[in-house]
Write a protein that holds these residues in place. Structure first.
Motif, PDB file in Angstrom:
ATOM      1  N   ALA A   1       0.817  -1.204   0.000  1.00 51.11           N
ATOM      2  CA  ALA A   1       0.000   0.000   0.000  1.00 51.11           C
ATOM      3  C   ALA A   1       0.856   1.261   0.000  1.00 51.11           C
ATOM      4  O   ALA A   1       0.424   2.322  -0.460  1.00 51.11           O
ATOM      5  CB  ALA A   1      -0.924   0.004   1.214  1.00 51.11           C
ATOM      6  N   LYS A   2       2.093   1.159   0.524  1.00 51.25           N
ATOM      7  CA  LYS A   2       2.952   2.338   0.641  1.00 51.25           C
ATOM      8  C   LYS A   2       4.149   2.297  -0.306  1.00 51.25           C
ATOM      9  O   LYS A   2       4.952   3.227  -0.334  1.00 51.25           O
ATOM     10  CB  LYS A   2       3.432   2.500   2.085  1.00 51.25           C
ATOM     11  CG  LYS A   2       2.295   2.755   3.068  1.00 51.25           C
ATOM     12  CD  LYS A   2       2.810   2.979   4.484  1.00 51.25           C
ATOM     13  CE  LYS A   2       1.669   3.269   5.444  1.00 51.25           C
ATOM     14  NZ  LYS A   2       2.159   3.493   6.829  1.00 51.25           N
ATOM     15  N   THR A   3       4.312   1.211  -1.053  1.00 53.08           N
ATOM     16  CA  THR A   3       5.370   1.112  -2.055  1.00 53.08           C
ATOM     17  C   THR A   3       4.823   1.633  -3.382  1.00 53.08           C
ATOM     18  O   THR A   3       3.835   1.111  -3.899  1.00 53.08           O
ATOM     19  CB  THR A   3       5.841  -0.335  -2.214  1.00 53.08           C
ATOM     20  OG1 THR A   3       6.433  -0.765  -0.985  1.00 53.08           O
ATOM     21  CG2 THR A   3       6.859  -0.471  -3.325  1.00 53.08           C
ATOM     22  N   THR A   4       5.432   2.663  -3.913  1.00 48.49           N
ATOM     23  CA  THR A   4       4.867   3.312  -5.101  1.00 48.49           C
ATOM     24  C   THR A   4       5.938   4.047  -5.889  1.00 48.49           C
ATOM     25  O   THR A   4       7.048   4.277  -5.402  1.00 48.49           O
ATOM     26  CB  THR A   4       3.762   4.313  -4.689  1.00 48.49           C
ATOM     27  OG1 THR A   4       3.148   4.855  -5.839  1.00 48.49           O
ATOM     28  CG2 THR A   4       4.354   5.442  -3.850  1.00 48.49           C
TER      29      THR A   4
ATOM     30  N   VAL B   1       9.596   4.541  -4.321  1.00 50.85           N
ATOM     31  CA  VAL B   1       9.578   4.484  -2.865  1.00 50.85           C
ATOM     32  C   VAL B   1       9.266   3.055  -2.436  1.00 50.85           C
ATOM     33  O   VAL B   1       8.225   2.497  -2.802  1.00 50.85           O
ATOM     34  CB  VAL B   1       8.522   5.444  -2.289  1.00 50.85           C
ATOM     35  CG1 VAL B   1       8.517   5.368  -0.762  1.00 50.85           C
ATOM     36  CG2 VAL B   1       8.803   6.872  -2.753  1.00 50.85           C
ATOM     37  N   LEU B   2      10.175   2.435  -1.677  1.00 46.91           N
ATOM     38  CA  LEU B   2       9.988   1.082  -1.171  1.00 46.91           C
ATOM     39  C   LEU B   2       9.691   1.168   0.320  1.00 46.91           C
ATOM     40  O   LEU B   2      10.495   1.732   1.086  1.00 46.91           O
ATOM     41  CB  LEU B   2      11.236   0.225  -1.407  1.00 46.91           C
ATOM     42  CG  LEU B   2      11.665   0.044  -2.863  1.00 46.91           C
ATOM     43  CD1 LEU B   2      12.942  -0.780  -2.930  1.00 46.91           C
ATOM     44  CD2 LEU B   2      10.568  -0.631  -3.661  1.00 46.91           C
ATOM     45  N   ALA B   3       8.550   0.624   0.742  1.00 41.53           N
ATOM     46  CA  ALA B   3       8.156   0.624   2.153  1.00 41.53           C
ATOM     47  C   ALA B   3       8.224  -0.801   2.682  1.00 41.53           C
ATOM     48  O   ALA B   3       7.558  -1.697   2.168  1.00 41.53           O
ATOM     49  CB  ALA B   3       6.749   1.185   2.313  1.00 41.53           C
TER      50      ALA B   3
ATOM     51  N   PRO C   1       2.777  -3.180  13.138  1.00 40.67           N
ATOM     52  CA  PRO C   1       2.019  -3.200  11.876  1.00 40.67           C
ATOM     53  C   PRO C   1       1.871  -1.834  11.227  1.00 40.67           C
ATOM     54  O   PRO C   1       1.691  -1.730  10.023  1.00 40.67           O
ATOM     55  CB  PRO C   1       0.659  -3.770  12.293  1.00 40.67           C
ATOM     56  CG  PRO C   1       0.949  -4.546  13.538  1.00 40.67           C
ATOM     57  CD  PRO C   1       2.039  -3.797  14.248  1.00 40.67           C
ATOM     58  N   ASP C   2       1.916  -0.745  12.039  1.00 46.19           N
ATOM     59  CA  ASP C   2       1.720   0.586  11.481  1.00 46.19           C
ATOM     60  C   ASP C   2       3.028   1.278  11.098  1.00 46.19           C
ATOM     61  O   ASP C   2       3.020   2.395  10.590  1.00 46.19           O
ATOM     62  CB  ASP C   2       0.974   1.468  12.499  1.00 46.19           C
ATOM     63  CG  ASP C   2      -0.432   0.932  12.772  1.00 46.19           C
ATOM     64  OD1 ASP C   2      -1.042   0.390  11.834  1.00 46.19           O
ATOM     65  OD2 ASP C   2      -0.905   1.064  13.920  1.00 46.19           O
ATOM     66  N   SER C   3       4.163   0.628  11.355  1.00 45.75           N
ATOM     67  CA  SER C   3       5.448   1.270  11.073  1.00 45.75           C
ATOM     68  C   SER C   3       6.059   0.718   9.788  1.00 45.75           C
ATOM     69  O   SER C   3       5.834  -0.430   9.417  1.00 45.75           O
ATOM     70  CB  SER C   3       6.414   1.066  12.240  1.00 45.75           C
ATOM     71  OG  SER C   3       6.760  -0.300  12.355  1.00 45.75           O
TER      72      SER C   3
END
Length: 281
Positions: free
Chosen positions: A73-76, A103-105, A111-113
């Protein structure tokens, strides 16, 4: 240890080899039934199954650390990057403002970090500046209605065939297959390395005219034919075991002795029967 590779073998020895081969195949088939045929992934747990459809209990499982999994969801991909601590908490500004960035998350234990990595993609992404005015069709290409300027570098070195002029590129073909040189009377004309006509130096008398039913022969072929002895015979395969055909006549090369000491020569039928006995029909 050296051995005669052309020696005939007893059928009993061949049968023993076939039996050993079958035993090895049976052992392999047994081991294959225990092989891993499918795997399943649930969260960070990977399970390996001996069944093809992941049915039954897993042969074994293992867990990847959660922090090794990307947060999809945060890798874009960000076309024009802008850093902020609110968008990427805990990360350090990579100083890539305005550039295309991947951006690689990576998920953390919480779980939220996430741990963020920033990859500069500017070296892999072509960027062009569209010309809005002063368009010149000879030095631009059109993309989605915009003209993109194309720069062409032409070498000024002597002998260069390309020249850049105000209205486009030109190719100098002077001296390139544009001159003809007559062949000497009675000679054939040919092409030189530049494609120009030139004298081949060959006359019709240098060639042999083709005739139906005849062909040229190399020196090696002539030597080979000359080495064939007077009255040479034709030897060919025979359908009879132990025979050859010489000029169409069956000739015995060896016979099959029947005494126990020497044994017999196994026929194709004997071998087939033995293999069928060991492996089945």
């Amino acid at each position: 240890m050296a051995y005669n590779a052309t020696a005939l073998v007893r059928l009993a020895a061949l049968k023993a080899l076939a039996a050993k081969t079958k035993a090895e195949i049976d052992n392999i088939n047994t081991d294959v039934s225990k092989a891993i045929k499918s795997l399943g992934v649930s969260g960070n747990t990977v399970s390996f199954y001996t069944s093809a459809d992941k049915s039954g209990d897993a042969a074994f499982t293992f867990d990847f650390p959660k922090e090794l999994f990307l947060d999809q969801a945060k890798t874009t991909f960000v076309q024009k990057f802008a850093f902020s601590t609110e968008t990427y908490p805990g990360a350090t500004d990579p100083k890539l403002a305005g550039k295309p960035v991947m951006v690689l998350a990576v998920k953390g234990q919480n779980p939220d970090s996430c741990t963020y990595s920033f990859l500069d993609m500017s070296a892999l992404v072509d960027t062009y500046k569209a010309k809005a005015t002063g368009k010149d069709a000879s030095t631009t290409i059109t993309v989605s209605g915009y003209e993109i300027e194309v720069k062409v570098n032409v070498s000024a070195a002597a002998g260069n065939a390309l020249s850049l002029k105000a209205d486009g590129l030109y190719v100098d073909i002077s001296g390139k297959a544009d001159k003809a040189k007559n062949a000497t009377s009675g000679n054939f004309a040919a092409l030189d390395a530049n494609g120009n006509l030139t004298d081949s130096g060959k006359k019709p008398a240098d060639f042999v005219a083709a005739e139906t039913g005849k062909r040229l022969m190399t020196d090696a072929e002539g030597t080979k034919l000359g080495d064939i002895a007077e009255g040479a015979t034709k030897v060919e395969k025979s359908a009879t075991n132990g025979n050859v055909k010489i000029n169409g006549v069956e000739t015995v090369v060896y016979t099959e002795p029947s005494d126990v000491i020497h044994g017999t020569v196994a026929s194709d039928e004997d071998v087939t029967a033995m293999l069928t006995e060991v492996f089945g029909a």
